[in-house]
Write a protein that holds these residues in place. Structure first.
Motif, mmCIF file in Angstrom:
data_model
loop_
_atom_site.group_PDB
_atom_site.id
_atom_site.type_symbol
_atom_site.label_atom_id
_atom_site.label_comp_id
_atom_site.label_asym_id
_atom_site.label_seq_id
_atom_site.Cartn_x
_atom_site.Cartn_y
_atom_site.Cartn_z
ATOM 1 N N ILE A 12 0.885 -1.177 0.000
ATOM 2 C CA ILE A 12 0.000 0.000 0.000
ATOM 3 C C ILE A 12 0.916 1.219 0.000
ATOM 4 O O ILE A 12 1.379 1.657 1.053
ATOM 5 N N PRO A 13 1.184 1.801 -1.157
ATOM 6 C CA PRO A 13 2.165 2.886 -1.223
ATOM 7 C C PRO A 13 1.603 4.272 -0.933
ATOM 8 O O PRO A 13 2.366 5.211 -0.713
ATOM 9 N N PHE A 14 0.253 4.410 -0.927
ATOM 10 C CA PHE A 14 -0.355 5.735 -0.794
ATOM 11 C C PHE A 14 -1.437 5.748 0.279
ATOM 12 O O PHE A 14 -1.905 4.700 0.728
ATOM 13 N N ARG A 15 -1.839 6.963 0.632
ATOM 14 C CA ARG A 15 -2.952 7.135 1.557
ATOM 15 C C ARG A 15 -4.265 6.733 0.887
ATOM 16 O O ARG A 15 -4.337 6.544 -0.331
ATOM 17 N N ARG A 16 -5.298 6.645 1.694
ATOM 18 C CA ARG A 16 -6.609 6.271 1.161
ATOM 19 C C ARG A 16 -7.068 7.282 0.105
ATOM 20 O O ARG A 16 -6.945 8.498 0.299
ATOM 21 N N HIS A 17 -7.586 6.764 -0.969
ATOM 22 C CA HIS A 17 -8.119 7.539 -2.100
ATOM 23 C C HIS A 17 -7.044 8.265 -2.896
ATOM 24 O O HIS A 17 -7.370 9.004 -3.819
ATOM 25 N N PRO B 127 9.091 6.489 4.427
ATOM 26 C CA PRO B 127 9.694 5.392 5.186
ATOM 27 C C PRO B 127 8.916 4.107 4.951
ATOM 28 O O PRO B 127 7.702 4.121 4.754
ATOM 29 N N VAL B 128 9.617 2.988 4.981
ATOM 30 C CA VAL B 128 9.026 1.691 4.655
ATOM 31 C C VAL B 128 8.727 0.898 5.926
ATOM 32 O O VAL B 128 9.544 0.839 6.843
ATOM 33 N N VAL B 129 7.537 0.293 5.948
ATOM 34 C CA VAL B 129 7.153 -0.618 7.028
ATOM 35 C C VAL B 129 6.802 -1.965 6.413
ATOM 36 O O VAL B 129 6.006 -2.042 5.469
ATOM 37 N N PHE B 130 7.399 -3.032 6.953
ATOM 38 C CA PHE B 130 7.049 -4.380 6.518
ATOM 39 C C PHE B 130 6.352 -5.109 7.660
ATOM 40 O O PHE B 130 6.787 -5.056 8.808
ATOM 41 N N MET B 131 5.273 -5.844 7.328
ATOM 42 C CA MET B 131 4.463 -6.515 8.337
ATOM 43 C C MET B 131 4.315 -7.996 7.976
ATOM 44 O O MET B 131 4.052 -8.335 6.822
ATOM 45 N N GLY C 19 1.391 8.153 6.083
ATOM 46 C CA GLY C 19 2.445 8.488 5.133
ATOM 47 C C GLY C 19 3.547 7.462 5.010
ATOM 48 O O GLY C 19 4.636 7.775 4.515
ATOM 49 N N TYR C 20 3.280 6.210 5.421
ATOM 50 C CA TYR C 20 4.275 5.154 5.298
ATOM 51 C C TYR C 20 4.027 4.321 4.039
ATOM 52 O O TYR C 20 2.888 4.184 3.574
ATOM 53 N N ASP C 21 5.103 3.775 3.508
ATOM 54 C CA ASP C 21 5.054 2.838 2.393
ATOM 55 C C ASP C 21 4.913 1.455 3.022
ATOM 56 O O ASP C 21 5.875 0.908 3.564
ATOM 57 N N VAL C 22 3.705 0.897 2.976
ATOM 58 C CA VAL C 22 3.377 -0.296 3.743
ATOM 59 C C VAL C 22 3.461 -1.546 2.869
ATOM 60 O O VAL C 22 2.853 -1.624 1.799
ATOM 61 N N GLU D 193 3.288 6.562 16.807
ATOM 62 C CA GLU D 193 4.047 7.609 17.495
ATOM 63 C C GLU D 193 5.531 7.260 17.571
ATOM 64 O O GLU D 193 6.401 8.120 17.363
ATOM 65 N N SER D 194 5.825 5.997 17.841
ATOM 66 C CA SER D 194 7.232 5.592 17.957
ATOM 67 C C SER D 194 7.920 5.617 16.591
ATOM 68 O O SER D 194 9.082 6.033 16.484
ATOM 69 N N LEU D 195 7.230 5.196 15.535
ATOM 70 C CA LEU D 195 7.838 5.194 14.207
ATOM 71 C C LEU D 195 8.085 6.604 13.690
ATOM 72 O O LEU D 195 9.057 6.854 12.959
ATOM 73 N N ASN D 196 7.218 7.519 14.071
ATOM 74 C CA ASN D 196 7.355 8.899 13.602
ATOM 75 C C ASN D 196 8.622 9.578 14.133
ATOM 76 O O ASN D 196 9.020 10.627 13.630
ATOM 77 N N LYS D 197 9.259 8.985 15.116
ATOM 78 C CA LYS D 197 10.472 9.567 15.689
ATOM 79 C C LYS D 197 11.714 9.254 14.849
ATOM 80 O O LYS D 197 12.769 9.862 15.050
ATOM 81 N N TYR D 198 11.585 8.314 13.933
ATOM 82 C CA TYR D 198 12.728 7.920 13.108
ATOM 83 C C TYR D 198 12.768 8.746 11.825
ATOM 84 O O TYR D 198 11.742 9.213 11.334
ATOM 85 N N GLU D 199 13.952 8.892 11.296
ATOM 86 C CA GLU D 199 14.124 9.514 9.988
ATOM 87 C C GLU D 199 14.784 8.508 9.068
ATOM 88 O O GLU D 199 15.958 8.180 9.204
ATOM 89 N N LEU D 200 14.003 7.986 8.121
ATOM 90 C CA LEU D 200 14.505 6.983 7.181
ATOM 91 C C LEU D 200 14.413 7.514 5.754
ATOM 92 O O LEU D 200 13.450 8.178 5.404
#
Length: 398
Positions: free
Chosen positions: A67-72, A84-88, A116-119, A391-398
């Motif tokens: 999911i590279p973008f926000r809704r709509h 920033p990239v998040v893998f789940m 705003g994450y690249d999921v 909140e915790s992820l927003n503290k990183y700069e990737l």
């Protein structure tokens, strides 16, 4: 009698790691020939998505969903900035759809995309969306294809997926989120292949199962003593892929009488699984060996590699018993989320793991009744868990 009951143990353990109300579920009996249409679900919920195929070093073809973008947002109207990239990664018998089940505004994947994450969401080998191989046919080469434990996911699936994502996005690091077995795979990866510590900026493990010294269910602990014999029996009966064609055929054709206690017990297992999920249509598939590996660790009160036999262990590992995973090698910034109402992971085991891992903290969910499965299905997970993660992820700069 004690021989068959541990199969109930390991099936129940794995079953409790599942989302209990997955939409787009498949009809029981067709599970081996279909898959969850994740792209269709994401589109219906208003998200542009992509599906990618990653091939592992041993030939498994894994579907990963993005999911590279926000809704709509679309390719045309999305903000053209590096994200920033998040893998789940899902739990045992789950799939990538686990992280979108709760829907827009509530599901973790959607929340992160809107932030705003690249999921990216993975599907481990053997589940419906990754039931493919370069040379093996899972319907024909069943024993070889499903010769799988969580170690294979950690040491083969995750490296292939992480390297693919980082190369495609041009990033040097990503964030990792894993539920249950998704947490186990993370622990295996970064202890066995410590170079991947440098590729993961942070990890949030949602009831990530590792240590089993204090496994919370005493009855299941006693039953797990016979895990190896019952695993051997299951293989003889052709029960290799849970809810695959052999499993379905065996149970549908079986009859229960006084002379076949084992068959009667397997029919009872089917009933138990149906009661756990209200339906058998929500299961994403797995190998019986994955369940048995957890059963072995419950029995040995440890977190260690697959147990073969003393002689085979000596040949493969150089010791009579399998070596334990050295999680002290994990240097990633890790948060281990846990709940005191978890029937598969004890609070003390979480605390003990955190003591060994140098950059790890623990976080207890602030609802006493929160369960192992609630991490991906409870509507209040946003307030109890997901807001903290964002909140915790927003503290990183990737």
């Amino acid at each position: 009698m004690l021989g068959i009951l541990p199969l109930v143990t390991i099936l129940v353990c794995g079953a409790q790691a599942l989302p209990g109300n997955v939409e787009n579920a498949l009809a029981y009996g067709q599970v081996a020939d279909r898959h969850f249409n994740v792209e269709e679900r994401l589109l219906r919920d208003g998200y542009y998505s992509e599906s990618h195929t990653v091939t592992t070093s041993d030939g498994y073809m894994l579907e990963i969903n993005r999911i590279p973008f926000r809704r709509h947002e679309t390719v045309d109207n999305a903000t053209k900035t590096s994200k920033p990239v998040v893998f789940m990664l899902h739990g045992l018998q789950g799939s990538s759809i686990s992280y979108v089940t709760l829907g827009p505004g509530r599901a973790l994947a959607y929340i992160l995309a809107d932030e705003g994450y690249d999921v990216w969401m993975g599907n481990a080998r053997g589940v419906l969306n990754s039931r493919r191989h370069v040379t093996l046919d899972p319907n024909v080469d069943v024993e070889e294809f499903f010769d799988i434990t969580f170690e294979d996911i950690g040491m083969k699936d995750l490296p292939a997926i992480i390297d693919y994502i980082l190369e495609l996005t041009g990033k040097s690091k990503l964030h990792y989120i894993g539920h249950s077995q998704g947490g186990t795979a993370f622990l295996v990866l970064n202890s066995m292949l410590p170079e991947y510590n440098q590729k993961i900026a942070s990890a949030n493990l949602l009831a990530g199962v590792g240590y089993q010294e204090n496994f919370p269910n005493r009855v299941l602990s006693l039953l797990a003593i016979s895990t190896n014999p019952i695993y051997t029996y299951a293989l003889r009966q052709g029960i290799i892929e849970i809810l695959g064609p052999d499993w379905n055929s065996f149970l549908n054709d079986a009859e229960c009488n006084d002379d076949n206690f084992e068959t009667c017990s397997l029919l009872i297992i089917k009933e138990i699984m149906g009661d756990l999920f209200n339906t058998l249509e929500t299961l994403a598939g797995a190998s019986i060996k994955q369940y048995a590996h957890y059963g072995q660790n419950i029995r040995s009160k440890s977190f260690r590699r697959w147990y073969y036999s003393p002689i085979t262990n000596l040949i493969k590992y150089g010791s009579l018993n399998p070596p334990e995973y050295q999680i002290s090698a994990i240097t990633v910034d890790v948060t281990m989320h846990y709940t005191v109402n978890d029937s598969l992971l004890d609070e003390q085991d979480v605390i003990d793991m955190a003591k060994v891992m140098p950059n790890t903290r623990t976080r207890k969910v602030a609802r006493e009744t929160y369960s192992h499965t609630d991490f991906v299905v409870a509507p209040d997970s946003k307030e109890l868990v997901y807001d903290y993660i964002v909140e915790s992820l927003n503290k990183y700069e990737l």
